[in-house]
Scaffold this motif. Sequence first.
Motif, PDB file in Angstrom:
ATOM      1  N   PHE A 155       9.174   7.044   1.793  1.00  9.39           N
ATOM      2  CA  PHE A 155       8.846   5.651   2.066  1.00  9.39           C
ATOM      3  C   PHE A 155       9.996   4.745   1.625  1.00  9.39           C
ATOM      4  CE2 PHE A 155       7.043   1.498   1.455  1.00  9.39           C
ATOM      5  CZ  PHE A 155       6.113   1.367   2.480  1.00  9.39           C
TER       6      PHE A 155
ATOM      7  N   ALA B 104       0.821  -1.220   0.000  1.00  9.52           N
ATOM      8  CA  ALA B 104       0.000   0.000   0.000  1.00  9.52           C
ATOM      9  C   ALA B 104       0.848   1.259   0.000  1.00  9.52           C
ATOM     10  CB  ALA B 104      -0.931   0.003   1.208  1.00  9.52           C
ATOM     11  N   GLN B 105       2.170   1.107   0.152  1.00 11.31           N
ATOM     12  CA  GLN B 105       3.064   2.260   0.260  1.00 11.31           C
ATOM     13  C   GLN B 105       2.593   3.196   1.372  1.00 11.31           C
ATOM     14  OE1 GLN B 105       6.023   3.213  -2.202  1.00 11.31           O
ATOM     15  NE2 GLN B 105       5.866   1.060  -1.630  1.00 11.31           N
ATOM     16  N   SER B 106       2.232   2.587   2.509  1.00 13.20           N
ATOM     17  CA  SER B 106       1.706   3.361   3.632  1.00 13.20           C
ATOM     18  C   SER B 106       2.416   2.959   4.908  1.00 13.20           C
ATOM     19  CB  SER B 106       0.199   3.129   3.784  1.00 13.20           C
ATOM     20  OG  SER B 106      -0.072   1.775   4.108  1.00 13.20           O
TER      21      SER B 106
ATOM     22  N   ARG C 251       1.542   9.926   6.592  1.00 11.69           N
ATOM     23  CA  ARG C 251       1.708  10.039   5.144  1.00 11.69           C
ATOM     24  C   ARG C 251       3.174  10.268   4.818  1.00 11.69           C
ATOM     25  NH1 ARG C 251      -2.897  11.129   2.154  1.00 11.69           N
ATOM     26  NH2 ARG C 251      -1.632  12.230   0.608  1.00 11.69           N
TER      27      ARG C 251
ATOM     28  N   ASP D 216      -1.578   6.618  11.656  1.00 15.76           N
ATOM     29  CA  ASP D 216      -1.205   6.628  10.245  1.00 15.76           C
ATOM     30  C   ASP D 216      -0.381   7.872   9.917  1.00 15.76           C
ATOM     31  OD1 ASP D 216      -2.569   4.271   9.832  1.00 15.76           O
ATOM     32  OD2 ASP D 216      -4.388   5.250   9.098  1.00 15.76           O
TER      33      ASP D 216
ATOM     34  N   ARG E  31       6.690   9.196  -1.766  1.00 14.27           N
ATOM     35  CA  ARG E  31       7.228   7.964  -2.332  1.00 14.27           C
ATOM     36  C   ARG E  31       8.709   7.803  -1.995  1.00 14.27           C
ATOM     37  NH1 ARG E  31       9.414   6.370  -7.399  1.00 14.27           N
ATOM     38  NH2 ARG E  31       9.243   8.485  -8.216  1.00 14.27           N
TER      39      ARG E  31
END
Length: 226
Positions: A155, A138-140, A149, A147, A152
């Motif tokens: 991450f 989920a690239q989360s 954010r 949670d 990209r």
Amino acid sequence: MRILIVEDDAVLADGLVVGLRLKGFTPEPVRTLADARAALETSDFAAVVLDLMLPDGSGLDLLKALRANGIGTPVLLLTARDQTRDRVDGLDAGADDYLGKPFDLDELSARLRAILRRREGRAAPVIQWNGLVLDPAAQSGAFHGTDIRFSRREFAVLHALIERPGHILSKSRIEDRLYGWQEDVESNTIEVHIHHLRAKLGRGYIETVRGLGYRLAPEGGPRACP
């Protein structure tokens, strides 16, 4: 993660590059066996997506050569040759997975994540360390249940560090993982990503080891840098 794409169909290769980049990978495309060999000799890749029918030979020959030389880089065969015998021959030659064309990009991404998990020696789809949970699919991420954010690139930096949290990663190693051959990288780009991550996770969560690179702080809190 840098993924070598060996595919002579330019349209398909371009689509793979765009699609896999959105899934969090750093894909590098080449169109011939010769270019693939040169790329593998000069760069490190997390995995290879390999077509079988190439202008200068069979991808199976490249696969066999890698395994004969003791190179264990995961290889996923992606080819229109999808008969049972083809799949058996590819897997017995050392492929980690086999996917026939046409294919679904989500399935290809999931299969790449699966073979990379096996390479890392883990079975769980998420990676956890010291309150941080990353979900590569989920690239989360979440930190102590909240949670967060991440961009990209942020991450990708965290993913690289959390794979081996006690080990130091140099700035150049992180750059190689995040950026392709043709992408310009500013000299302070990694420092900027680290700065943003520290703002989200706490200043001591990522340690700077002077002259060497970065590592995640141990469980229980940061330690003094050597």
